[in-house]
Write an enzyme that holds these catalytic residues in place. Sequence first.
Site, mmCIF file in Angstrom:
data_model
loop_
_atom_site.group_PDB
_atom_site.id
_atom_site.type_symbol
_atom_site.label_atom_id
_atom_site.label_comp_id
_atom_site.label_asym_id
_atom_site.label_seq_id
_atom_site.Cartn_x
_atom_site.Cartn_y
_atom_site.Cartn_z
ATOM 1 N N HIS A 268 0.828 -1.211 0.000
ATOM 2 C CA HIS A 268 0.000 0.000 0.000
ATOM 3 C C HIS A 268 0.860 1.257 0.000
ATOM 4 C CE1 HIS A 268 0.171 1.219 4.356
ATOM 5 N NE2 HIS A 268 0.345 -0.061 4.576
ATOM 6 N N ASP A 280 5.568 2.259 7.366
ATOM 7 C CA ASP A 280 4.252 1.739 7.036
ATOM 8 C C ASP A 280 3.522 2.696 6.087
ATOM 9 O OD1 ASP A 280 1.867 0.370 6.996
ATOM 10 O OD2 ASP A 280 1.226 1.031 8.985
ATOM 11 N N GLU A 312 -5.510 1.342 1.833
ATOM 12 C CA GLU A 312 -5.301 0.163 2.685
ATOM 13 C C GLU A 312 -5.591 0.481 4.142
ATOM 14 O OE1 GLU A 312 -2.955 -2.617 5.315
ATOM 15 O OE2 GLU A 312 -2.865 -0.435 5.144
ATOM 16 N N GLU A 313 -5.135 1.639 4.590
ATOM 17 C CA GLU A 313 -5.272 1.970 6.007
ATOM 18 C C GLU A 313 -6.728 2.143 6.427
ATOM 19 O OE1 GLU A 313 -3.048 1.591 7.987
ATOM 20 O OE2 GLU A 313 -1.091 2.108 7.151
ATOM 21 N N ASP A 341 4.545 -5.118 3.044
ATOM 22 C CA ASP A 341 3.908 -4.117 3.902
ATOM 23 C C ASP A 341 4.676 -4.059 5.214
ATOM 24 O OD1 ASP A 341 2.311 -2.422 5.326
ATOM 25 O OD2 ASP A 341 0.464 -3.577 5.107
ATOM 26 N N HIS A 434 2.035 3.762 13.107
ATOM 27 C CA HIS A 434 0.877 4.656 13.011
ATOM 28 C C HIS A 434 1.044 5.928 13.836
ATOM 29 C CE1 HIS A 434 -2.339 1.644 11.344
ATOM 30 N NE2 HIS A 434 -1.221 1.698 10.616
#
Length: 465
Positions: A268, A280, A312-313, A341, A434
Amino acid sequence: MRSARTATLAVALTVVAACSSVESGRGGPSVAPVEPSASPKAGPVDEVTVDGMLEHLEALQAIADSHGGTRVAGSPGFDASARYVADVLRAAGYEITFPSTEIPVFEQHKPSVFDQVEPERRQWVDGRDFRAMVFSASGNVRAAIDRVGGGCTEADFAGFRVDAVAVIEPSHECFRRAQVVNAQRAGAVAVIGVSTAPRGSPLRPTLFSPDGIDVPVLSVTAETGRALVEGSVVRIRTSVTTSFEDVQSVVAELPESVDQDVVMLGGHLDSVMDGPGINDNGSGVGLLLETARWAAGLEPAPAVRFAFWAGEEEGLYGSWAYAHELGADELERIDVYLNLDMVASTNFVTFVYEASPDDPEISRQVTDLFADALQDLGAESEPLDLQGASDHAAFDDVGVPTGGLYSGSQEVKTPAQAEAYGGTAGAKLDPCYHQPCDTIDNVSERALRLHALALVRVLTALFAA
């Protein structure tokens, strides 16, 4: 039924996997080591280098820095990331398409409020102690806390007090969305999901879709969660909206691959809304881009396709739409899908994806190829079932064999893993997962190198099969 070439691939992989399990230097394809080199040129390269991957990560970092610190899907930062990826691939000789899909875009318009008002007053801070989950509803609630065990089934809410705020611990049995939906059905006026994140780094999980989410939903740090006492009264206020926008993934294929069965690789392109997403998944993007440039220079040209997914997230939107919109003939053209990923976690473990259960023959062989390649490189590896947590899930769902590499996120490194891989036992594999600190300063060059070496070995085997 898979294509005739896929049946041949399965036989060839059995032979390659058997050969590659011998001692290092004798088994598997010969691959030049990944070493830092000069900045990559536009166009194909002879080898995948750490410097080449880092140049892409630096470009993605600069894009995020210029667009509010994020590359979240639906934002200018994401659009700039897609343009960058497309430009690199075009320069290497790929034909580019931009499959589009509609995704929900979540926006928070002002800081959320979360206070305890009884029995004593206490105030928590948005971004430090808690965050509104992606696709939370707006609301202004004052109610008592009712703690819930589990939350993955309606039975977990037996005895729950109607019009209370449900406080739910993390669970490996279901996604947060299921917990929230069950809490709403039990009469909750708001939901608080406790995470394992420490103070100062609250996570913002996605609820996958705004549909059916009617109450404010917060994610709180572990410390905040421990402070929430049964029966205490809290106030929650969120000001958020969700709109729907078309976003574009980037898919690239060599002209020589047209009408051939292909090995497909993807990862992604988007980040979360709270950070630049350099591990990420800038790390997967950087590895994919350099691998694409390497593949473009091979003779004969391999039948290969690369994908950089949007959304994707938020819930695998780009890959899911792409895989499910392909016809049967097009799906049969994809011999295997490999997902990258997060491949540069600072406290990493080299995980390989477990075989997909619906088509285990080829994916099991790919899993073995990755494990053998890492073993030949002197590295340990562990199989891991990521279930529906990344874009490979879309291809699993339509019957395409899958595989992949992963360096870890919220998992805590065990003492045995620290002995095998180095790093810090008792710490998360990616402490910046994140978070705003998921920057170019928090990636492991060693992890990038190992994953690149393993991927090139596996692709060399797949291209020769």
